[in-house]
Motif scaffolding. Structure first.
Motif, PDB file in Angstrom:
ATOM      1  N   GLU A 264       0.833  -1.204   0.000  1.00  0.00           N
ATOM      2  CA  GLU A 264       0.000   0.000   0.000  1.00  0.00           C
ATOM      3  C   GLU A 264       0.869   1.256   0.000  1.00  0.00           C
ATOM      4  O   GLU A 264       0.527   2.246  -0.643  1.00  0.00           O
ATOM      5  CB  GLU A 264      -0.914   0.028   1.236  1.00  0.00           C
TER       6      GLU A 264
ATOM      7  N   TYR B 161       2.010   1.801  -3.421  1.00  0.00           N
ATOM      8  CA  TYR B 161       0.850   2.249  -4.201  1.00  0.00           C
ATOM      9  C   TYR B 161       0.609   3.747  -3.984  1.00  0.00           C
ATOM     10  O   TYR B 161       0.450   4.504  -4.943  1.00  0.00           O
ATOM     11  CB  TYR B 161      -0.370   1.419  -3.796  1.00  0.00           C
TER      12      TYR B 161
ATOM     13  N   TYR C  54      -1.931  -3.082 -10.017  1.00  0.00           N
ATOM     14  CA  TYR C  54      -2.064  -3.218  -8.564  1.00  0.00           C
ATOM     15  C   TYR C  54      -3.540  -3.107  -8.155  1.00  0.00           C
ATOM     16  O   TYR C  54      -4.034  -3.905  -7.348  1.00  0.00           O
ATOM     17  CB  TYR C  54      -1.234  -2.143  -7.848  1.00  0.00           C
TER      18      TYR C  54
ATOM     19  N   LYS D  79      -5.601  -6.206  -8.962  1.00  0.00           N
ATOM     20  CA  LYS D  79      -5.333  -7.319  -8.053  1.00  0.00           C
ATOM     21  C   LYS D  79      -5.861  -7.073  -6.647  1.00  0.00           C
ATOM     22  O   LYS D  79      -6.317  -7.999  -5.982  1.00  0.00           O
ATOM     23  CB  LYS D  79      -3.825  -7.581  -7.983  1.00  0.00           C
ATOM     24  N   HIS D  80      -5.781  -5.833  -6.165  1.00  0.00           N
ATOM     25  CA  HIS D  80      -6.105  -5.552  -4.773  1.00  0.00           C
ATOM     26  C   HIS D  80      -7.455  -4.871  -4.539  1.00  0.00           C
ATOM     27  O   HIS D  80      -7.948  -4.848  -3.417  1.00  0.00           O
ATOM     28  CB  HIS D  80      -4.991  -4.717  -4.141  1.00  0.00           C
ATOM     29  N   TYR D  81      -8.010  -4.295  -5.568  1.00  0.00           N
ATOM     30  CA  TYR D  81      -9.294  -3.616  -5.458  1.00  0.00           C
ATOM     31  C   TYR D  81     -10.212  -4.016  -6.615  1.00  0.00           C
ATOM     32  O   TYR D  81     -10.619  -3.188  -7.419  1.00  0.00           O
ATOM     33  CB  TYR D  81      -9.110  -2.088  -5.476  1.00  0.00           C
TER      34      TYR D  81
END
Length: 116
Positions: free
Chosen positions: A8, A11, A44, A47-49
Motif C-alpha cells: 500500500e 501504491y 495493482y 489485483k487488490h481492489y
C-alpha cells in the motif's frame, strides 16, 4: 524512480508520483514515466481492489438514477406499464431481449452487463 508496486505504501507513492506528472506531454521522458506508472497502478488496483460487475438490474437502477428516470418515465419511454418495469426491477419478471436491446441502445448500458 519507477519500481514495482508491492505494498500500500508503494501504491500511495506511485499515486503521488503520477499526480505530479499528470500534465506531462506524450512521448517525453515524463510522459513515458506517466504511462508506466499508470500501467503499474492499474495492475495493482486490479489485483487488490477488484470491481464487482453489476447485475443487469443493478445497472438499470444506476442508469435510471444517473439519468433521473423514474419507473413511470422508463415505462412511458419504452411503452410498457409501470407494473412491468417494477416487476423487472424487483426481480419478479425477466428482462426480454427486446427490453435489453432498448437498455443498451437507449440508456447506454453495456451489452456484456445485460447478458451477465
Amino acid at each position: 524512480m519507477i519500481k514495482p508496486i508491492k505494498s500500500e505504501q508503494d501504491y500511495e507513492s506511485a499515486l503521488t508520483q503520477m499526480e505530479h506528472l499528470l500534465d506531462a506531454k506524450k512521448d517525453t521522458p515524463d510522459g513515458d514515466t506517466l504511462e508506466i506508472l499508470a500501467l503499474l497502478i492499474s495492475d495493482y488496483e486490479r489485483k487488490h481492489y477488484p470491481i464487482r460487475q453489476l447485475s443487469p438490474i443493478e445497472a438499470l437502477k444506476v442508469e435510471m438514477e444517473e439519468q433521473g428516470l423514474t419507473q413511470s418515465a422508463l415505462a412511458a419511454r419504452f411503452g410498457m406499464s409501470k407494473g412491468s418495469i417494477s416487476d423487472i426491477i424487483n426481480g419478479k419478471k425477466q428482462m426480454s431481449v427486446r427490453f435489453m436491446k432498448f437498455l443498451h441502445k437507449d440508456l447506454g448500458i453495456p451489452a456484456d452487463v445485460l447478458l451477465a
